[in-house]
Write an enzyme that holds these catalytic residues in place. Sequence first.
Site, PDB file in Angstrom:
ATOM      1  N   GLY A  71     106.522   8.128 -31.231  1.00  0.00           N
ATOM      2  CA  GLY A  71     106.394   7.902 -32.662  1.00  0.00           C
ATOM      3  C   GLY A  71     105.273   6.905 -32.909  1.00  0.00           C
ATOM      4  N   GLY A 119     108.908  10.291 -28.878  1.00  0.00           N
ATOM      5  CA  GLY A 119     108.914  11.347 -29.890  1.00  0.00           C
ATOM      6  C   GLY A 119     108.248  12.644 -29.429  1.00  0.00           C
ATOM      7  N   GLU A 142     110.982   3.256 -24.244  1.00  0.00           N
ATOM      8  CA  GLU A 142     111.396   2.477 -25.429  1.00  0.00           C
ATOM      9  C   GLU A 142     112.014   1.126 -25.123  1.00  0.00           C
ATOM     10  OE1 GLU A 142     112.095   5.693 -24.930  1.00  0.00           O
ATOM     11  OE2 GLU A 142     111.348   6.834 -26.649  1.00  0.00           O
ATOM     12  N   ASP A 150     115.442   7.466 -27.628  1.00  0.00           N
ATOM     13  CA  ASP A 150     116.064   8.242 -28.700  1.00  0.00           C
ATOM     14  C   ASP A 150     115.561   9.686 -28.680  1.00  0.00           C
ATOM     15  OD1 ASP A 150     113.512   7.694 -29.755  1.00  0.00           O
ATOM     16  OD2 ASP A 150     114.254   7.597 -31.812  1.00  0.00           O
TER      17      ASP A 150
HETATM   18  C1  QUE Z   1     106.674   2.186 -25.682  1.00  0.00           C
HETATM   19  C2  QUE Z   1     106.702   3.199 -26.603  1.00  0.00           C
HETATM   20  C3  QUE Z   1     105.510   3.635 -27.237  1.00  0.00           C
HETATM   21  C4  QUE Z   1     104.307   3.001 -26.888  1.00  0.00           C
HETATM   22  C5  QUE Z   1     104.288   1.973 -25.949  1.00  0.00           C
HETATM   23  C6  QUE Z   1     105.483   1.582 -25.354  1.00  0.00           C
HETATM   24  C7  QUE Z   1     105.486   4.676 -28.232  1.00  0.00           C
HETATM   25  C8  QUE Z   1     104.224   4.989 -28.831  1.00  0.00           C
HETATM   26  C9  QUE Z   1     103.067   4.319 -28.441  1.00  0.00           C
HETATM   27  C10 QUE Z   1     101.774   4.553 -29.064  1.00  0.00           C
HETATM   28  C11 QUE Z   1     100.656   4.822 -28.313  1.00  0.00           C
HETATM   29  C12 QUE Z   1      99.412   5.018 -28.907  1.00  0.00           C
HETATM   30  C13 QUE Z   1      99.276   4.922 -30.273  1.00  0.00           C
HETATM   31  C14 QUE Z   1     100.397   4.633 -31.048  1.00  0.00           C
HETATM   32  C15 QUE Z   1     101.639   4.448 -30.442  1.00  0.00           C
HETATM   33  O1  QUE Z   1     103.126   3.365 -27.472  1.00  0.00           O
HETATM   34  O2  QUE Z   1     106.537   5.263 -28.570  1.00  0.00           O
HETATM   35  O3  QUE Z   1     100.249   4.538 -32.383  1.00  0.00           O
HETATM   36  O4  QUE Z   1      98.050   5.101 -30.888  1.00  0.00           O
HETATM   37  O5  QUE Z   1     104.159   5.936 -29.774  1.00  0.00           O
HETATM   38  O6  QUE Z   1     105.475   0.575 -24.442  1.00  0.00           O
HETATM   39  O7  QUE Z   1     107.864   3.811 -26.945  1.00  0.00           O
END
Ligand code: QUE
Length: 361
Positions: A71, A119, A142, A150
């Site tokens: 997500g 996600g 997560e 989740d």
């Molecule tokens: C744990 C996570 C996520 C994460 C890093 C974690 C995650 C997620 C992102 C992410 C990566 C690149 C992006 C962004 C989000 O990093 O769920 O907006 O550009 O989406 O340690 O659960």
Amino acid sequence: MSEISTNANLVLIREEGRAGLITLNNPKMLNALTHDMLAPIHAAYIKWASTPRVYGIVLDAVPGRAFCAGGDIRAMAQLIKSDLAVAEQFFRDEYQHNWALECFTKPNVSLINGFVMGGGAGLSRYGTHRVAGENFVFAMPETKIGFFPDVGGTYFLPRFPGETGMYLGLTGASIDRADAYCTGFATHCIDSSQFDLIREAMIEGSPVDAVLDGLHRNPGDANLARMQPVIDRIFAADSVEGVMSRLDAESGVHAHWAAETAANLRQRCPLSLKVAYRALREGGNMESLRDDLHMEYRLTSRFLRGGTMYEGVRAALIDKDNKPVWQPAELSEVSDAMVDAYFAPLGDGELELKDYWKLVV
Ligand code: QUE
């Protein structure tokens, strides 16, 4: 839900021949899932469910490092502060989509060649086929951001062999496609140079199993399968503290691995670990993803109000110091009563998953 055409740049949706095609198209953000992406994806599945011409769906991503990294939790961290109701609605809509995918009966093929996390796992796991390309990497990370695995992670991880799902859900460890094939997360291993062939076959309406079985290649030995005996022995403990003491007591050939795993877990959010542990055990005994998503939404609602998620996202993605200050800071300070409170019913705020037949008319 917005129109199928809004924000069409972040996700490309079209029909070709007998296929519905969805391509995640925000590679700079690792295709991190937003409300604006989720709504048209969901609408497309609902439409195609009752479009006789559509034989099946292909979900893929523009070439890049990620299929979908999870997500958009950076945006989520801001929403937690500015509009909790909107933050909650994102998760409601995401879990509703996960449930719709579980009910969707047409061939539904994800072509995954890069990160598939959080996600992104929810977008692909409930389809009929998950094809892993050569750069496939799966994780449910997560607990690193003060949340829990989740999108039905507490349903599908306990169904991985032995305690491997508990190991992956608590540690957030990444696995390659050989590992993912042995867990069942990947149904086929096919290099991305062949993805065009798969799309063409789906556009022609060729029977999907014969196409994918014909292209599948043995991914080689899986590290996770090699480690499963020690993972099973340690992660079968009846509490997170039990897992930690078994890791700390490990000697012999796996002592180094155990020390690294223990050090890793000591950086994770203690509250996340205890809530995830219990959710993974309970999810393993549930009869339906539907029941599991109701449990998960209770946890999500509590995590959005607790402080850990904001702090985890801050340390991992905003300040990038990778030094989250967890509260509580220690496993021993996370009481059973605190964990129980996360699982308590939400009264008027429960997730209400719409029956699939009410979505597809
Ligand atoms: C744990 C996570 C996520 C994460 C890093 C974690 C995650 C997620 C992102 C992410 C990566 C690149 C992006 C962004 C989000 O990093 O769920 O907006 O550009 O989406 O340690 O659960």
